[in-house]
Scaffold this motif. Structure first.
Motif, short mmCIF file in Angstrom:
data_model
loop_
_atom_site.label_atom_id
_atom_site.label_comp_id
_atom_site.label_asym_id
_atom_site.label_seq_id
_atom_site.Cartn_x
_atom_site.Cartn_y
_atom_site.Cartn_z
N MET A 103 -8.66 2.33 1.44
CA MET A 103 -9.21 3.15 0.36
C MET A 103 -10.32 2.40 -0.36
O MET A 103 -10.32 1.18 -0.45
N ALA B 195 -2.13 9.48 -1.95
CA ALA B 195 -3.17 10.12 -1.14
C ALA B 195 -2.59 11.29 -0.35
O ALA B 195 -3.18 12.38 -0.29
N PHE B 196 -1.41 11.09 0.21
CA PHE B 196 -0.74 12.15 0.97
C PHE B 196 -0.43 13.33 0.06
O PHE B 196 -0.62 14.50 0.43
N SER C 184 -6.89 8.77 2.91
CA SER C 184 -7.09 7.61 2.03
C SER C 184 -8.55 7.13 2.05
O SER C 184 -9.05 6.64 1.04
N LEU D 48 -0.64 5.08 -0.58
CA LEU D 48 -0.68 6.05 0.52
C LEU D 48 0.12 7.30 0.18
O LEU D 48 -0.27 8.41 0.55
N GLN D 49 1.23 7.13 -0.55
CA GLN D 49 2.03 8.30 -0.99
C GLN D 49 1.18 9.22 -1.87
O GLN D 49 1.23 10.45 -1.73
N ALA E 124 -4.59 0.06 2.09
CA ALA E 124 -4.42 1.51 2.31
C ALA E 124 -5.67 2.14 2.91
O ALA E 124 -5.71 3.35 3.14
N PRO F 250 0.79 -1.23 0.00
CA PRO F 250 0.00 0.00 0.00
C PRO F 250 0.82 1.28 0.00
O PRO F 250 0.26 2.37 -0.16
#
Length: 230
Positions: A191, A163-164, A170, A160-161, A189, A156
């Motif tokens: 999501m 989304a950040f 997420s 996650l990168q 993640a 994930p």
């Protein structure tokens, strides 16, 4: 119109797309089995004793994954370099996915950020987006971590990168993907996930893990355009 899809898109604030599938078919003009065979040749050039099973592997990403799992970082880097170069060539003859462009443009017009999260190299993805005048609509592009295939989806971390980077939790993002690695990675993640069954055989496989399963990117484009109109 798919009511579940419409509801899902109403519940999220950012759209994340896998690249090979939802956006284009990267190896349409430079077949994946040919690329995989070239990577196997790189292994042999580095003195690796290639098993018959690996020698016949048709997926270049799987060749890279298995090379990384074998633990020789120098060999992994050599295969990574060869794959990056092959992907850059492949995007020149990649075939755009029907309605992929419309999804990206409609999402941005509806106020949603759009990111690409791919197991392909970021350089190849960015080159494709620029060539097809989509680079202004998509940010960020999160590609495969260089010579670290263990960080490819379903890990994930890249999801996650992304989304950040778009600044959205997420839980308020949705990932559109055409493989179980996309679906599993999105779940890990935290999501939502739309399974793009670009082959009928995928639909049943995706139903267990995806929030919604679609057969055409046109379904998402239609739902997003409806959202803009309202």
């Amino acid at each position: 119109m798919n009511a579940n899809l419409r509801r899902l898109l109403g519940d999220v604030d950012a759209l994340l797309l896998d690249f090979d599938g939802p956006v284009c078919s990267i190896f349409a003009g430079y077949p994946a089995p040919q690329v995989a065979a070239e990577l196997v040749d790189v292994l042999r050039q580095h003195g690796v004793d290639v098993s018959p099973e690996l020698a016949s592997e048709p997926d270049p990403l799987e060749v890279l994954r298995r090379t990384g799992a074998a633990g020789d970082q120098g060999v992994t880097r050599a295969v990574e370099e060869a794959l990056c170069a092959a992907e850059r060539r492949a995007v020149e003859t990649a075939e755009p996915t029907a309605y992929g462009r419309e999804v990206i443009v409609a999402a941005r017009q509806s106020g949603m950020p759009v990111a690409v999260v791919s197991n392909n190299s970021a350089g190849a993805v960015s080159a494709y987006l620029a060539a097809h005048r989509l680079d202004a609509y998509v940010s960020p592009v999160v590609g495969r971590a260089y010579a670290h295939p263990d960080l490819m989806k379903p890990n994930p971390v890249p999801i996650l990168q992304a989304a950040f980077a778009v600044g959205v939790p997420s839980s308020r993002c949705v990932l559109v993907g055409d493989s179980l690695s996309d679906i599993d990675g999105a779940r890990l993640a935290g999501m939502r996930v739309i399974g793009y069954a670009n082959r009928p055989s995928k639909a049943e496989t995706f139903r267990a893990g995806a929030d919604v399963v679609i057969a055409s990117m046109g379904e998402i484009a239609g739902a997003l355009i409806e959202r803009i109109d309202h």
